[in-house]
Write a protein that holds these residues in place. Sequence first.
Motif, PDB file in Angstrom:
ATOM      1  N   GLU A 213       0.838  -1.204   0.000  1.00 26.60           N
ATOM      2  CA  GLU A 213       0.000   0.000   0.000  1.00 26.60           C
ATOM      3  C   GLU A 213       0.874   1.255   0.000  1.00 26.60           C
ATOM      4  O   GLU A 213       0.588   2.237  -0.695  1.00 26.60           O
ATOM      5  CB  GLU A 213      -0.920  -0.010   1.224  1.00 26.60           C
ATOM      6  CG  GLU A 213      -1.938   1.122   1.241  1.00 26.60           C
ATOM      7  CD  GLU A 213      -2.794   1.109   2.489  1.00 26.60           C
ATOM      8  OE1 GLU A 213      -3.634   2.039   2.617  1.00 26.60           O
ATOM      9  OE2 GLU A 213      -2.641   0.208   3.336  1.00 26.60           O
ATOM     10  N   ILE A 214       1.954   1.227   0.776  1.00 23.93           N
ATOM     11  CA  ILE A 214       2.889   2.352   0.794  1.00 23.93           C
ATOM     12  C   ILE A 214       3.471   2.585  -0.595  1.00 23.93           C
ATOM     13  O   ILE A 214       3.525   3.723  -1.095  1.00 23.93           O
ATOM     14  CB  ILE A 214       4.012   2.098   1.806  1.00 23.93           C
ATOM     15  CG1 ILE A 214       3.486   2.236   3.232  1.00 23.93           C
ATOM     16  CG2 ILE A 214       5.178   3.065   1.598  1.00 23.93           C
ATOM     17  CD1 ILE A 214       4.506   1.876   4.302  1.00 23.93           C
ATOM     18  N   MET A 215       3.912   1.503  -1.248  1.00 27.47           N
ATOM     19  CA  MET A 215       4.488   1.622  -2.581  1.00 27.47           C
ATOM     20  C   MET A 215       3.472   2.170  -3.577  1.00 27.47           C
ATOM     21  O   MET A 215       3.787   3.032  -4.401  1.00 27.47           O
ATOM     22  CB  MET A 215       5.005   0.267  -3.055  1.00 27.47           C
ATOM     23  CG  MET A 215       6.310  -0.166  -2.427  1.00 27.47           C
ATOM     24  SD  MET A 215       6.932  -1.695  -3.172  1.00 27.47           S
ATOM     25  CE  MET A 215       7.157  -1.165  -4.873  1.00 27.47           C
ATOM     26  N   ALA A 216       2.234   1.688  -3.485  1.00 30.05           N
ATOM     27  CA  ALA A 216       1.196   2.130  -4.429  1.00 30.05           C
ATOM     28  C   ALA A 216       0.887   3.612  -4.254  1.00 30.05           C
ATOM     29  O   ALA A 216       0.772   4.362  -5.232  1.00 30.05           O
ATOM     30  CB  ALA A 216      -0.068   1.293  -4.239  1.00 30.05           C
ATOM     31  N   GLU A 217       0.779   4.061  -3.000  1.00 30.76           N
ATOM     32  CA  GLU A 217       0.465   5.477  -2.765  1.00 30.76           C
ATOM     33  C   GLU A 217       1.655   6.372  -3.099  1.00 30.76           C
ATOM     34  O   GLU A 217       1.470   7.500  -3.578  1.00 30.76           O
ATOM     35  CB  GLU A 217       0.027   5.691  -1.320  1.00 30.76           C
ATOM     36  CG  GLU A 217      -1.422   5.364  -1.066  1.00 30.76           C
ATOM     37  CD  GLU A 217      -2.410   6.233  -1.854  1.00 30.76           C
ATOM     38  OE1 GLU A 217      -2.021   7.302  -2.352  1.00 30.76           O
ATOM     39  OE2 GLU A 217      -3.572   5.829  -1.978  1.00 30.76           O
ATOM     40  N   SER A 218       2.872   5.885  -2.868  1.00 26.93           N
ATOM     41  CA  SER A 218       4.041   6.676  -3.244  1.00 26.93           C
ATOM     42  C   SER A 218       4.097   6.849  -4.749  1.00 26.93           C
ATOM     43  O   SER A 218       4.509   7.896  -5.260  1.00 26.93           O
ATOM     44  CB  SER A 218       5.328   6.004  -2.731  1.00 26.93           C
ATOM     45  OG  SER A 218       5.388   6.076  -1.322  1.00 26.93           O
ATOM     46  N   ALA A 219       3.674   5.807  -5.481  1.00 26.88           N
ATOM     47  CA  ALA A 219       3.659   5.906  -6.946  1.00 26.88           C
ATOM     48  C   ALA A 219       2.607   6.904  -7.423  1.00 26.88           C
ATOM     49  O   ALA A 219       2.760   7.517  -8.494  1.00 26.88           O
ATOM     50  CB  ALA A 219       3.391   4.528  -7.551  1.00 26.88           C
ATOM     51  N   ARG A 220       1.533   7.095  -6.659  1.00 27.47           N
ATOM     52  CA  ARG A 220       0.489   8.052  -7.032  1.00 27.47           C
ATOM     53  C   ARG A 220       0.804   9.473  -6.582  1.00 27.47           C
ATOM     54  O   ARG A 220       0.145  10.421  -7.006  1.00 27.47           O
ATOM     55  CB  ARG A 220      -0.857   7.632  -6.417  1.00 27.47           C
ATOM     56  CG  ARG A 220      -1.382   6.299  -6.896  1.00 27.47           C
ATOM     57  CD  ARG A 220      -2.704   5.942  -6.241  1.00 27.47           C
ATOM     58  NE  ARG A 220      -3.803   6.776  -6.700  1.00 27.47           N
ATOM     59  CZ  ARG A 220      -5.072   6.602  -6.337  1.00 27.47           C
ATOM     60  NH1 ARG A 220      -5.385   5.622  -5.482  1.00 27.47           N
ATOM     61  NH2 ARG A 220      -6.021   7.390  -6.787  1.00 27.47           N
ATOM     62  N   ALA A 221       1.792   9.625  -5.713  1.00 28.61           N
ATOM     63  CA  ALA A 221       2.116  10.945  -5.163  1.00 28.61           C
ATOM     64  C   ALA A 221       2.613  11.881  -6.262  1.00 28.61           C
ATOM     65  O   ALA A 221       3.117  11.442  -7.302  1.00 28.61           O
ATOM     66  CB  ALA A 221       3.171  10.813  -4.063  1.00 28.61           C
ATOM     67  N   ASP A 222       2.492  13.160  -5.987  1.00 32.01           N
ATOM     68  CA  ASP A 222       2.917  14.174  -6.950  1.00 32.01           C
ATOM     69  C   ASP A 222       4.434  14.265  -7.031  1.00 32.01           C
ATOM     70  O   ASP A 222       4.982  14.822  -7.971  1.00 32.01           O
ATOM     71  CB  ASP A 222       2.332  15.539  -6.538  1.00 32.01           C
ATOM     72  CG  ASP A 222       2.176  16.470  -7.722  1.00 32.01           C
ATOM     73  OD1 ASP A 222       1.596  16.051  -8.738  1.00 32.01           O
ATOM     74  OD2 ASP A 222       2.675  17.609  -7.644  1.00 32.01           O
ATOM     75  N   GLY A 223       5.115  13.731  -6.034  1.00 32.66           N
ATOM     76  CA  GLY A 223       6.564  13.753  -6.009  1.00 32.66           C
ATOM     77  C   GLY A 223       7.060  13.321  -4.645  1.00 32.66           C
ATOM     78  O   GLY A 223       6.273  13.033  -3.736  1.00 32.66           O
ATOM     79  N   LEU A 224       8.374  13.268  -4.499  1.00 32.40           N
ATOM     80  CA  LEU A 224       9.003  12.873  -3.250  1.00 32.40           C
ATOM     81  C   LEU A 224       9.857  14.010  -2.711  1.00 32.40           C
ATOM     82  O   LEU A 224      10.524  14.718  -3.476  1.00 32.40           O
ATOM     83  CB  LEU A 224       9.900  11.651  -3.449  1.00 32.40           C
ATOM     84  CG  LEU A 224       9.246  10.302  -3.732  1.00 32.40           C
ATOM     85  CD1 LEU A 224      10.322   9.245  -3.941  1.00 32.40           C
ATOM     86  CD2 LEU A 224       8.331   9.897  -2.595  1.00 32.40           C
TER      87      LEU A 224
END
Length: 489
Positions: A213-224
């Motif tokens: 879930e963390i990986m999936a939401e990080s992939a949807r994030a606008d950036g890091l």
Amino acid sequence: MSWGGGADVAGAEASPHFVIVPMMAAGHAGPMLDMARVLAGQGALVTFVTTPLNLPRLGRAPGDDALPIRFLSLRFPCAEAGLPEGCESLDALPGLDLLGNFNDACAMLRAPLVAHLREDCSTPPASCIVSDACHPWTGGVARELGVPRLAFDGFCAFSSFCMRQMNFHRIFDGVDDDRRPVRVPGFPIDVEISRARSPGNFTGPGMKEFGEEIMAESARADGLVVNTFAELEPLFVDAYEAAIGRKIWTIGPLFLSTTMPSTATTEDANAARCASWLESKKPRSVVFVSFGSLVRSSLPQLVEIAHGLEASNRPFIWVVKPGNLAKFERWLSDDGFESRVGEKGLVIRDWAPQRAILPHPATGAFVTHCGWNSVLECVAAGLPMATWPHFAEQFMNEKLVVDMLRVGVPVGVKDTAQWGVETEAVVATREDVERAVAAVMDGGEEGSARRDRAAELGRKAREAVARGGSSSRNVKLLMEHVEQKKSMA
């Protein structure tokens, strides 16, 4: 739930409003609070989300009241999540078996946070959510509010990208030997890691799914947003950015950009004691030993550390966080360790002012667990390290420090410990400790070259956060990005 005294919130409609949601743990919340100060210092409004028990632990800085930062304290739903009352941070959990409950409790903050942000007419609407990558539920908050979400990565780019590739390619599927090194695909250099040295955070019921879930939401994030600086690990920042197809803003070391936080009375006593002791020592003669806020060492391991430090015959400050303080105190009394080392060694229980000790002229090296905050503080101080990773991504950080930056000497620990589970095993002997201290404090050609490299990294760290430096520029670019998103909304 108030703004800093010097903030003109009512007239700040044009400023971007960042909502910062840290993981409830000292090592995670501290850097995000530093980020809040950096953003507020550039004119942004900041809402910093916390809980009643975590709020007083944050450590207010002298200039905080003049900054537009609001500390929003939400009730933490311990009972609803099956947690004992008071378990509002990772270090308060009695055991690893409650980690899933803790994550559930954090996710329950979604509804009250959205309600506060929608109903509070005293503040402008949120422009952006910046949340710890370990809070995937905040992606839903951002979508409900119609604002971008930026994931804050508390690790370095090297370790974060390595973990991403390990999980994405499922490199341990079908591997039945925990100590067998497995190559990490799609990484810019050849790196092998065994399951025994890989992050152990996502073990236990539901943890694998939580990691996904963390990986999936990080992939949807606008950036890091990453607490590192471009000059420290440029190859890995660029490769990570290319792999995820998202912008990465490197804005660290964040603590260098802010005023040193004030501390509580007990901490002041330790700070004064350390400062006075250090002033009596020769330049670069002292070894500092500390394993962060979460590591709890067994008595047999502490005994080995003590005898190793004594045998090294070097001045040392040793910060001790035993699993059982009473047993450790009895051992100290029976063994006479402190009497024997006398003024050569200083044993500090629980807390020491690490950010003040590392850059002190008397400090010569750091024996560290390789938590990223500690590594970054040591890099900024321009010191070499003896590396003793325990869990999480710390073995990966060790690879960066020892193999890539070449400013570290490994103590020689082979396997990861399990956070929250104390064992009686000794993973490093007194001979290991003595050897590592001798190597990292070595006055020969190799030690001199290591210290020169460490000093150069310290110079680059300070330049990165100075006006015109890479991290300073990235803070401005980050704010411009959010402002553009706000204008398009």
